[in-house]
Design a protein around this motif. Structure first.
Motif, PDB file in Angstrom:
ATOM      1  N   SER A   1       0.929  -1.348  -0.067  1.00 32.98           N
ATOM      2  CA  SER A   1      -0.066  -0.053   0.083  1.00 32.98           C
ATOM      3  C   SER A   1       0.884   1.218   0.051  1.00 32.98           C
ATOM      4  N   MET A   2       0.313   2.293  -0.583  1.00 34.20           N
ATOM      5  CA  MET A   2       1.035   3.547  -0.443  1.00 34.20           C
ATOM      6  C   MET A   2       1.450   3.871   0.904  1.00 34.20           C
ATOM      7  N   ARG A   3       0.670   3.715   1.848  1.00 33.88           N
ATOM      8  CA  ARG A   3       1.032   4.074   3.177  1.00 33.88           C
ATOM      9  C   ARG A   3       2.279   3.094   3.822  1.00 33.88           C
ATOM     10  N   GLN A   4       2.170   1.834   3.400  1.00 32.01           N
ATOM     11  CA  GLN A   4       3.011   1.036   3.833  1.00 32.01           C
ATOM     12  C   GLN A   4       4.521   1.227   3.054  1.00 32.01           C
ATOM     13  N   LEU A   5       4.391   1.668   2.181  1.00 33.49           N
ATOM     14  CA  LEU A   5       5.885   1.650   1.222  1.00 33.49           C
ATOM     15  C   LEU A   5       6.162   3.267   1.908  1.00 33.49           C
ATOM     16  N   ALA A   6       5.594   4.141   2.060  1.00 31.77           N
ATOM     17  CA  ALA A   6       6.214   5.284   2.826  1.00 31.77           C
ATOM     18  C   ALA A   6       6.674   5.219   4.015  1.00 31.77           C
ATOM     19  N   LYS A   7       6.010   4.224   4.960  1.00 38.91           N
ATOM     20  CA  LYS A   7       6.614   3.872   6.100  1.00 38.91           C
ATOM     21  C   LYS A   7       7.845   3.154   5.868  1.00 38.91           C
ATOM     22  N   ASP A   8       7.954   2.190   4.990  1.00 41.12           N
ATOM     23  CA  ASP A   8       8.940   1.281   5.014  1.00 41.12           C
ATOM     24  C   ASP A   8      10.334   2.304   4.483  1.00 41.12           C
ATOM     25  N   LEU A   9       9.899   3.206   3.608  1.00 43.10           N
ATOM     26  CA  LEU A   9      11.021   3.908   3.208  1.00 43.10           C
ATOM     27  C   LEU A   9      11.198   5.312   3.813  1.00 43.10           C
ATOM     28  N   ASP A  10      10.517   5.627   4.890  1.00 40.30           N
ATOM     29  CA  ASP A  10      10.395   6.640   5.704  1.00 40.30           C
ATOM     30  C   ASP A  10      10.326   8.151   4.747  1.00 40.30           C
ATOM     31  N   ILE A  11       9.314   8.061   4.117  1.00 46.37           N
ATOM     32  CA  ILE A  11       9.180   9.079   3.354  1.00 46.37           C
ATOM     33  C   ILE A  11       7.740   9.589   3.519  1.00 46.37           C
ATOM     34  N   SER A  12       7.429  10.645   2.672  1.00 46.39           N
ATOM     35  CA  SER A  12       6.004  11.124   2.610  1.00 46.39           C
ATOM     36  C   SER A  12       4.889  10.108   1.880  1.00 46.39           C
ATOM     37  N   VAL A  13       3.660   9.811   2.238  1.00 44.43           N
ATOM     38  CA  VAL A  13       3.035   9.230   1.554  1.00 44.43           C
ATOM     39  C   VAL A  13       2.551  10.112   0.290  1.00 44.43           C
ATOM     40  N   ILE A  14       2.522  11.232   0.222  1.00 41.18           N
ATOM     41  CA  ILE A  14       2.177  12.068  -0.979  1.00 41.18           C
ATOM     42  C   ILE A  14       3.342  11.471  -2.050  1.00 41.18           C
ATOM     43  N   THR A  15       4.650  11.313  -1.812  1.00 42.09           N
ATOM     44  CA  THR A  15       5.561  10.990  -2.847  1.00 42.09           C
ATOM     45  C   THR A  15       5.268   9.464  -3.112  1.00 42.09           C
ATOM     46  N   THR A  16       4.959   8.539  -2.340  1.00 44.06           N
ATOM     47  CA  THR A  16       4.684   7.203  -3.065  1.00 44.06           C
ATOM     48  C   THR A  16       3.307   7.284  -3.693  1.00 44.06           C
ATOM     49  N   LYS A  17       2.450   8.229  -3.444  1.00 38.61           N
ATOM     50  CA  LYS A  17       1.039   8.336  -4.163  1.00 38.61           C
ATOM     51  C   LYS A  17       1.388   8.830  -5.565  1.00 38.61           C
ATOM     52  N   ARG A  18       2.532   9.812  -5.748  1.00 43.58           N
ATOM     53  CA  ARG A  18       2.746  10.281  -7.034  1.00 43.58           C
ATOM     54  C   ARG A  18       3.466   9.187  -7.796  1.00 43.58           C
ATOM     55  N   ALA A  19       4.308   8.254  -7.309  1.00 45.35           N
ATOM     56  CA  ALA A  19       5.025   7.372  -7.970  1.00 45.35           C
ATOM     57  C   ALA A  19       4.086   6.321  -8.576  1.00 45.35           C
ATOM     58  N   TYR A  20       2.758   5.917  -7.585  1.00 43.64           N
ATOM     59  CA  TYR A  20       1.926   4.909  -7.994  1.00 43.64           C
ATOM     60  C   TYR A  20       1.130   5.457  -9.198  1.00 43.64           C
ATOM     61  N   GLU A  21       0.815   6.762  -8.840  1.00 45.00           N
ATOM     62  CA  GLU A  21      -0.006   7.445 -10.187  1.00 45.00           C
ATOM     63  C   GLU A  21       0.787   7.432 -11.379  1.00 45.00           C
ATOM     64  N   GLU A  22       2.085   7.835 -11.443  1.00 45.07           N
ATOM     65  CA  GLU A  22       2.788   7.829 -12.698  1.00 45.07           C
ATOM     66  C   GLU A  22       3.030   6.434 -13.374  1.00 45.07           C
TER      67      GLU A  22
END
Length: 125
Positions: free
Chosen positions: A38-59
């Motif tokens: 999930s975007m939240r899980q990936l953000a947590k694993d990478l210690d980054i913002s959910v907004i960042t993972t959301k943008r990657a998934y959108e692309e």
């Protein structure tokens, strides 16, 4: 799936994620139908913002590598190898056009440009 974020990279973090997930998909390390974190899980694993993972998934979704189902998550799309090759050829053509324009600007002729391309191509083997 391992994703490594580099603070030294010139690429934004979302793009680093996009490139690495795309590579995993294109090399069949992650196969069609496989669910992504999930975007939240990936953000947590990478210690980054959910907004960042959301943008990657959108692309990834915009470019046909994944699809999302509300409430279920994101999954790897079936890949059409011919379409992937066509997309890559378009990118190569654009990059070569830029190289040609730059070469002409500084007076490099076709023969010299071909020699340079041949040398660089052989170095990558």
């Amino acid at each position: 799936m391992q994703i490594i974020i580099s603070n030294n990279s010139k690429d934004p973090i979302y793009e680093q994620i996009y490139i690495q997930i795309k590579k995993h998909i294109l090399t069949n390390e992650i196969q069609a139908g496989h669910s992504l974190p999930s975007m939240r899980q990936l953000a947590k694993d990478l210690d980054i913002s959910v907004i960042t993972t959301k943008r990657a998934y959108e692309e990834l979704e915009k470019n046909g590598f994944i699809y999302s189902i509300v409430g279920k998550g994101s999954f790897v799309s079936e890949q059409n190898n011919e379409m992937i090759k066509e997309r890559k050829m378009k990118v190569i053509e654009e990059q070569l056009l830029t190289a040609i324009q730059n070469s002409k600007e500084i007076g490099i002729d076709l023969t010299e440009l071909k020699e340079l391309l041949t040398m660089l191509y052989k170095e990558e083997d």
